[in-house]
Each structure stands twice: as C-alpha cells, then as structure tokens.
Design an enzyme around this catalytic site. Structure first.
Site, PDB file in Angstrom:
ATOM      1  N   ASP A 183       0.853  -1.198   0.000  1.00 23.74           N
ATOM      2  CA  ASP A 183       0.000   0.000   0.000  1.00 23.74           C
ATOM      3  C   ASP A 183       0.887   1.247   0.000  1.00 23.74           C
ATOM      4  OD1 ASP A 183       0.800  -0.638   2.710  1.00 23.74           O
ATOM      5  OD2 ASP A 183      -0.532   0.951   3.381  1.00 23.74           O
ATOM      6  N   HIS A 502       1.517  -8.999  -3.678  1.00 25.90           N
ATOM      7  CA  HIS A 502       0.544  -7.946  -3.377  1.00 25.90           C
ATOM      8  C   HIS A 502       1.338  -6.655  -3.205  1.00 25.90           C
ATOM      9  CE1 HIS A 502      -3.301  -6.420  -1.780  1.00 25.90           C
ATOM     10  NE2 HIS A 502      -2.547  -5.696  -0.965  1.00 25.90           N
ATOM     11  N   GLU A 564       2.182 -10.168   0.449  1.00 24.32           N
ATOM     12  CA  GLU A 564       2.492  -8.738   0.389  1.00 24.32           C
ATOM     13  C   GLU A 564       3.990  -8.562   0.667  1.00 24.32           C
ATOM     14  OE1 GLU A 564      -0.122  -6.150   2.640  1.00 24.32           O
ATOM     15  OE2 GLU A 564       0.888  -4.353   1.904  1.00 24.32           O
TER      16      GLU A 564
HETATM   17  O1  9MR Z   1       2.860  -6.451   9.432  1.00 22.47           O
HETATM   18  C1  9MR Z   1       1.573  -6.203   9.957  1.00 22.47           C
HETATM   19  C2  9MR Z   1       1.075  -7.426  10.660  1.00 22.47           C
HETATM   20  O2  9MR Z   1       1.893  -7.719  11.776  1.00 22.47           O
HETATM   21  C3  9MR Z   1      -0.383  -7.229  11.088  1.00 22.47           C
HETATM   22  O3  9MR Z   1      -0.869  -8.446  11.618  1.00 22.47           O
HETATM   23  C4  9MR Z   1      -1.215  -6.800   9.893  1.00 22.47           C
HETATM   24  C5  9MR Z   1      -2.678  -6.559  10.226  1.00 22.47           C
HETATM   25  O4  9MR Z   1      -2.834  -5.463  11.054  1.00 22.47           O
HETATM   26  O5  9MR Z   1      -0.680  -5.618   9.332  1.00 22.47           O
HETATM   27  C6  9MR Z   1       0.624  -5.774   8.850  1.00 22.47           C
HETATM   28  O6  9MR Z   1       1.081  -4.547   8.368  1.00 22.47           O
HETATM   29  C7  9MR Z   1       0.465  -4.014   7.221  1.00 22.47           C
HETATM   30  C8  9MR Z   1       0.086  -2.583   7.567  1.00 22.47           C
HETATM   31  O7  9MR Z   1      -0.934  -2.584   8.512  1.00 22.47           O
HETATM   32  C9  9MR Z   1      -0.298  -1.759   6.343  1.00 22.47           C
HETATM   33  N1  9MR Z   1       0.684  -1.860   5.312  1.00 22.47           N
HETATM   34  C10 9MR Z   1       0.949  -3.236   4.905  1.00 22.47           C
HETATM   35  C11 9MR Z   1       1.497  -4.012   6.081  1.00 22.47           C
HETATM   36  C12 9MR Z   1       1.946  -5.408   5.667  1.00 22.47           C
HETATM   37  O8  9MR Z   1       0.882  -6.252   5.381  1.00 22.47           O
END
Ligand code: 9MR
Length: 586
Positions: A183, A502, A564
């Site tokens: 993102d 992703h 991702e």
């Molecule tokens: O790395 C993060 C993971 O530990 C969490 O479980 C998850 C859900 O909240 O979010 C991951 O981080 C994401 C972030 O919130 C937004 N940008 C992408 C990140 C990687 O997926």
C-alpha cells in the site's frame, strides 16, 4: 498482467502445484543462491527414500557420497523429510545432486559473494518504494514511473470538515519517505524498526557497506549508498514531529486506495494522531541515526538528536497517548499490543543514552534520566518485530557495551544469548534445520525467520562462535528455497520466486516481472485474506486447506496476508544477507 503471469508459471507443473494448491514439493530443497565455501550446507529432501545422495560436479565427477539419513517429521508442513549435510563440499563450483542414479533439482553454487546481488537488490528496493519523486529509467530501468504522493499538503487529521474539524484543515509538508508495503501509506512505528535494522547493517559492517555501490540518485554524494537511502526516510520522519515534540502515527489516505500506480492514487492524505509509541520509536531511531551520521554530517546528527530528545520528553508527558484507530480510518493500524509502552521506552532510552555519550554529553540531566529509565525497565525475553522492540534495546546495550553500566550489559547479553540459544536448539534438531518458534508462523512469517537470523548474527558478533552463524545461515536458506514451496521468497532471485506479489506498483505497471528484491510476507494460518464466506470477491481461494502453517501460502496478488511485501520485512533480509557476505568475504 497477473493473469498472464499465472499462465506462464503454470508451465512448471510441479512448482505450480506447490504454489497454487499448497502441495509440498518432492525434490531436494536448498538455498537456491548457493553457499559460501565455509558455510553449513544442508539439503532437505521430503520423503523417506532408501537411496543416499551423491554430489557431482558438472563433469560428472562425484565429490561427496552420503547414505540415506533417518526420516524425521516436520510438524509445520506435515512432511516426512530426510536431511543431508553437504558442508564438506567446499571447493567453489557448480554441483548437481544425484539420487538413485538420476540427477535431481537444480544446480547448486558454492562460491564467494553468492549473496552480494541480493544484498544490493534488497536495499535498492527501498528506492523503488520512494514517495514524492519520479523513478527515472537510469535508476529504475523498466520499473521507471512518474512521481506520486508529493505529500506537500498533508492535512492534520481532525482539522478539516471531513474528519471532524471546522475549517479548511491545517496542512503540513510531509514529503519523501518510503511506502510501507504493497500500500502507499507511510507509518512511523514500522519505519522505526525498519530504519533501526538498516542502520544496524552500517553499524556492524561499515567497511563492507562502504565497498558496495548500487545505482540510486545521489543527493549526498559523500554518504555511502545505504545512508543516502535511509536519509530519504529520516527526512520524512522528521516532518511528522509537531512543535511540542509529539510525533504523528502515519501519513495515509482514510481508506486503502485501489491497485493503481502512485500517480493515480490521489485521495487526500492525512497526518493522523500523535501518540506515545510512535514518538518513542521516532526518538529511538533519530538517536541511533545521530550516532551513525555524526562523522559524515554533524549538523544533521545534531538536528536528529534534538528531535529525538523532544520526542522522548513528549512521550514522558503523555504516557497514556496510545493510538486508537478512528472509525473513519481504515489504513494500517500498527498499534503495539501491550499498550504500556515499556518496550518502546526501553529502546528509546537505550538509544538516547548512547547517542548522548557519542555526542559527548553523557552527564547532563536528560542523559541521567535516560539511564535511570533504562535501569528501572528490565529487558524481557520478547523477540523483535514492529509490535515489540525489546530486543532492539537488548541489541544496542549488548553490542555497545562501552557506553553502558556493567549490570545493564550483562542483562542485555543474557537476553540476546538466551534467545539465540533457544533458536540454535531448534535449528539443529528440526527436520528442516530451521530455527523457528511456533509463534514465528504469523503474518509476515518470513520476516520472523529473518529477525531470528538477526538474533543469531548478534550472538555471533558477541561470541565469535561460528555455530551461531550456521544458525543464521539456516534462516537465510529457508527464505531462499529450503522450504516446502521450493521457491525463494524474494522476487527476481533463484530458480523460482514469487511472480504476483501484493504490491500496487508491480500489480499496475504492465511490466511482466515484479519489482526485484522484495521479500514476501510468507506462509501462516491467519487466513485473513481467504474468502471463507463467499462474499468478498477480491479475497483468495483457500490456500490454507492443508492446515499446516509452512504450506499456507499463495503466489497471488489477492493474498495480502501471505504475498504482500513490506519495508520491515526487507530490512532484516538485507541485514542477514549482508552479515553473511561481510563476515565470510573478510
Ligand atoms: O505487518 C503487519 C502485521 O503484523 C499485522 O498483523 C497486519 C494486520 O494489522 O498488518 C501488517 O502490516 C500491514 C500494515 O498494517 C499496512 N501496510 C501493509 C502491512 C503489511 O501487510
């Protein structure tokens, strides 16, 4: 575009099966980039074949012959496997494995500098993540793109009509910085551990990093490339500090945007809510950066140390300021689970105390305060991830022992060594030779493996005991092919690697290959992106049907939970690869 990629990939029948239906691969699993001559080299072979293994050179000469070893179960994949140790092959060259007279798998490289390209690409990737500037073809090649997210008029959340304020909205310039992941958000908490990890590469291996160059635009030609790249994010982080010292959590749109190129993601961006953990993570890395940049740029170092001190002071005054995601905001949360800030206070105090010592002001009131706070806030056993930075504090105190009291240093070393020894015990006894804990299999599991590897490198740096380096090697091997998927989890590397991460730029750029050098999140059983209720059409088919964490992965852009990419995942990969390169190439 990703549709075509899937079709191409389906050509490799076995690999496609393993990627898309989570069926384990049946050939030898190795580090697809190869091994340094002196490194431990383990080959994992799924199954229970009575045949031994032969290693032959490309002229067909047998250089090593091994009997079939015992069969062990690996619970994380539900497989029976046999593990061969081919460490005795030390002569640089290209080798093939033979079993029952037939060659199996791809050629294996033994040689020097086998990870150098990976070190450069995993670090160059941060350039590809830059907001607010075009990526020109002389640096970005076929991934050149226009600038997106100038972020010169970011609205303070709550100050405009949309988010609850009365007026037109207070705006700040919050340009530069790296996109967090697939993102386009920029998040302070995650930038914290990422920048720390990248700075650690320079702190531990300065000569090696000074010798390495890669192709990025140079604003500060006197800096080594790594520090040039990191500064792009530090400059952005500095923009998010308010006048009172507090630091905003993130710069994002209110909702995640679609899968478009940066220039087409044009919804308003907000600086959202100052809070204690973000301020402390900011304080910690600004303090650390002030140490690293001091010799090459004193003015910048002084500016960062000042920013770090005022952020810490703000957090002390606002210990209850925890980030709570407002109802109208749906971008990444990054709220540390414990909510008491103890690990963030510990880390920031350690970094600040050292930074003051390096700046030559160890005895002022503030420095005394950092030391007192650190002594009153003992280390825990928790490993490193964005949600817990305890281990970063332990790393700092253990490795920079000259700056701290004896008792603190002893406690920090014990913290690092306990974790390293626990990892070693698993690494050497598990069927896959992977030092991992049950809790390593979570969102971003690949980064957990990389962070485990970092603990083992720190233990090696503390003791000089090569067995910790072997443990770090085991972690890297897993990420580079010694896993049930038989792929490297890094785009563009090895014989097989993710094609459909992703990652918005790779999804929308009409370039067949994804941006190179990206570590994808990796398998786990969270299933957050699986379409279980049949309602959300963008979610994935059930790639976790086998119910085994190491198999629950799909190379499809739908899988934000396993495929991702993220800055805090690439950073420990880069650290691990750079550490093995720097140590073995000495
Ligand atoms: O790395 C993060 C993971 O530990 C969490 O479980 C998850 C859900 O909240 O979010 C991951 O981080 C994401 C972030 O919130 C937004 N940008 C992408 C990140 C990687 O997926």
């Amino acid at each position: 575009m990703s549709v075509y990629k899937n079709v191409f990939y389906a050509g490799a029948a076995l690999a496609a099966a393993s990627l898309f239906t989570s069926v384990a691969f049946a050939g030898p699993l190795v580090n697809q980039l190869g091994y340094y001559p002196e490194a431990e080299k383990s080959v994992v072979y799924p199954g229970n074949d009575a045949n031994g293994l032969e290693v032959r050179d490309l002229n067909g000469k047998t250089v090593l012959k091994l009997d079939a070893p015992d069969v062990y179960d690996w619970d994380y994949s539900g497989e029976e496997v046999q593990t061969f140790d081919i460490s005795a092959v030390k002569t640089p060259g290209t080798y093939r494995l033979f079993r029952g007279g037939a060659y199996v798998g791809n050629p294996i490289t033994v040689g020097n500098n086998v990870y150098e390209d990976l070190v450069k690409a995993s670090l160059k990737w941060f350039y590809y993540q830059r907001a607010s500037m075009p990526l020109l073809p002389q640096y970005a090649g076929k991934w050149a793109r226009a600038a997106g997210h100038m972020d010169d008029k970011v609205i303070i959340y709550g100050s405009d009509k949309v988010t609850g304020g009365k007026g037109a909205g207070k705006v700040i310039n919050s340009a530069r910085g790296w996109y967090d992941a697939g993102d386009y958000g920029k998040y302070i908490v995650n930038s914290g551990i990422t920048v720390f990890t990248l700075l650690e590469i320079y702190e531990h291996f300065p000569k090696y990093m000074d010798s390495l160059t890669w192709n990025i635009p140079r604003e500060f030609p006197k800096y080594p490339e790594l520090l040039e790249e990191i500064r792009y994010n530090l400059d952005w982080m500095l923009t998010l500090q308010d006048k009172d010292g507090g630091v905003y959590h993130k710069v994002t749109t209110l909702k995640f945007g679609g899968s478009v190129l940066p220039e087409d993601d044009v919804a308003p961006r907000y600086a959202i809510i100052k809070n204690m953990p973000a301020s402390l993570d900011f304080a910690a890395v600004m303090a650390q950066a002030s140490v690293v940049y001091r010799n090459i740029d004193k003015a910048y170092a002084d500016k960062m140390l000042k920013a770090a001190e005022s952020a810490y002071a703000w957090a002390k005054k606002n210990p209850k300021a925890i980030y709570k995601q407002p109802d109208d905001v749906q971008t990444g949360g990054y709220v540390p689970g414990d909510e008491n800030g103890k690990d963030e206070f510990r880390w920031a105090a350690a970094e600040l105390y050292r930074a003051k010592a390096v700046a030559g002001v160890k005895t002022d009131k503030a420095a005394a305060g950092y030391l007192k706070d650190l002594k009153g806030n003992p280390f825990t056993a928790n490993g490193a991830w964005w949600g817990d930075v305890n281990m970063l504090a332990a790393f700092r105190v253990a490795l920079d022992s000259a700056d701290f009291d004896k008792d603190l240093v002893a406690a920090a070393k014990k913290t690092v060594m306990n974790e390293a020894n626990n990892l070693r015990a698993v690494g050497d006894t598990s069927a896959y030779r992977l030092p991992a804990f049950p809790w390593s299999w979570n969102w971003g599991s690949n980064s957990a493996m990389a962070n485990n590897g970092m603990v083992l490198v720190h233990a090696y740096l503390l003791t000089g005991d090569k067995s910790y380096l072997d443990g770090a090697q085991q972690c890297l091997d897993y990420l580079l092919g010694k896993n049930p998927m038989d792929i490297t989890y890094v785009t563009g590397f090895g014989y097989r690697s993710p094609r459909n991460p992703h990652h918005r730029p790779s999804e929308s750029d009409l370039v067949d290959d994804p941006v190179p050098g990206m570590l994808v999140g990796g398998p786990h059983l969270g299933k957050q992106d699986i379409n279980l209720d049949g309602k959300e059409h963008w979610k994935c088919p059930n790639y976790a049907a086998a119910d085994k964490p190491a198999l629950a992965y799909i190379d499809n852009r739908c899988s934000y939970a396993t495929n991702e990419v993220a800055i805090n995942w690439n950073a420990p990969l880069a650290y691990l690869a750079a550490a093995l390169e720097a140590i073995y190439s000495k």
